[in-house]
Design a protein around this motif. Structure first.
Motif, PDB file in Angstrom:
ATOM      1  N   SER A  12       0.817  -1.214   0.000  1.00  0.00           N
ATOM      2  CA  SER A  12       0.000   0.000   0.000  1.00  0.00           C
ATOM      3  C   SER A  12       0.852   1.265   0.000  1.00  0.00           C
ATOM      4  O   SER A  12       0.413   2.304  -0.474  1.00  0.00           O
ATOM      5  CB  SER A  12      -0.946   0.004   1.196  1.00  0.00           C
ATOM      6  N   HIS A  19       3.171   1.513  -9.355  1.00  0.00           N
ATOM      7  CA  HIS A  19       1.856   1.113  -9.864  1.00  0.00           C
ATOM      8  C   HIS A  19       1.752   1.388 -11.368  1.00  0.00           C
ATOM      9  O   HIS A  19       1.246   0.555 -12.123  1.00  0.00           O
ATOM     10  CB  HIS A  19       0.742   1.861  -9.115  1.00  0.00           C
ATOM     11  N   ALA A  84      -5.929   5.479 -13.983  1.00  0.00           N
ATOM     12  CA  ALA A  84      -6.478   4.227 -13.457  1.00  0.00           C
ATOM     13  C   ALA A  84      -5.418   3.393 -12.731  1.00  0.00           C
ATOM     14  O   ALA A  84      -5.769   2.532 -11.919  1.00  0.00           O
ATOM     15  CB  ALA A  84      -7.084   3.417 -14.588  1.00  0.00           C
ATOM     16  N   ARG A  86      -3.317   4.519 -10.566  1.00  0.00           N
ATOM     17  CA  ARG A  86      -3.054   5.036  -9.215  1.00  0.00           C
ATOM     18  C   ARG A  86      -3.679   4.133  -8.171  1.00  0.00           C
ATOM     19  O   ARG A  86      -4.786   3.641  -8.342  1.00  0.00           O
ATOM     20  CB  ARG A  86      -3.654   6.440  -9.051  1.00  0.00           C
ATOM     21  N   PRO A  87      -2.975   3.943  -7.069  1.00  0.00           N
ATOM     22  CA  PRO A  87      -3.533   3.115  -5.999  1.00  0.00           C
ATOM     23  C   PRO A  87      -4.728   3.820  -5.360  1.00  0.00           C
ATOM     24  O   PRO A  87      -4.787   5.056  -5.321  1.00  0.00           O
ATOM     25  CB  PRO A  87      -2.391   2.969  -5.009  1.00  0.00           C
ATOM     26  N   CYS A  88      -5.665   3.051  -4.905  1.00  0.00           N
ATOM     27  CA  CYS A  88      -6.809   3.613  -4.204  1.00  0.00           C
ATOM     28  C   CYS A  88      -6.354   4.100  -2.839  1.00  0.00           C
ATOM     29  O   CYS A  88      -5.605   3.436  -2.142  1.00  0.00           O
ATOM     30  CB  CYS A  88      -7.901   2.578  -4.024  1.00  0.00           C
ATOM     31  N   ALA A  89      -6.778   5.286  -2.476  1.00  0.00           N
ATOM     32  CA  ALA A  89      -6.364   5.857  -1.193  1.00  0.00           C
ATOM     33  C   ALA A  89      -7.349   5.495  -0.114  1.00  0.00           C
ATOM     34  O   ALA A  89      -8.459   5.182  -0.307  1.00  0.00           O
ATOM     35  CB  ALA A  89      -6.251   7.355  -1.317  1.00  0.00           C
TER      36      ALA A  89
END
Length: 89
Positions: A12, A19, A84, A86-89
């Motif tokens: 994470s 990513h 798309a 990008r990691p989900c925050a």
């Protein structure tokens, strides 16, 4: 490509660039498979060394903009993953 690389789930706290690099590698492998390009054929078409293409496709390096541009000139703009990735925050 003759073998599919298994991508691991990134931590994470992995940098955003990791990513993007992983998504780019998946997109490149998918494009090469769908068009039947080998590393050497793609190198001949793009002017990018086959060893560089291999490292990008294996997620080992993130290429510079010139390399991305040459690859996209062959496959179209679907290679760069965009937001798309990008990691989900």
């Amino acid at each position: 490509m003759t073998s599919s690389l298994l991508f691991h789930t990134l931590a994470s706290d992995a940098p955003v660039s990791a990513h993007y690099g992983q998504a780019l590698a998946r997109n490149l492998e998918r494009a090469m498979t769908s068009t039947g390009h080998t590393l050497r054929a793609l190198a001949d078409t793009t002017g990018v060394r086959h060893s560089t293409i291999s490292r990008v496709a294996n997620g080992r390096v993130t290429p510079d903009l010139g390399t991305i541009a040459r690859l996209e000139a062959t496959f179209g703009p679907q290679l760069w993953p965009g937001p798309a990735a990008r990691p989900c925050a």
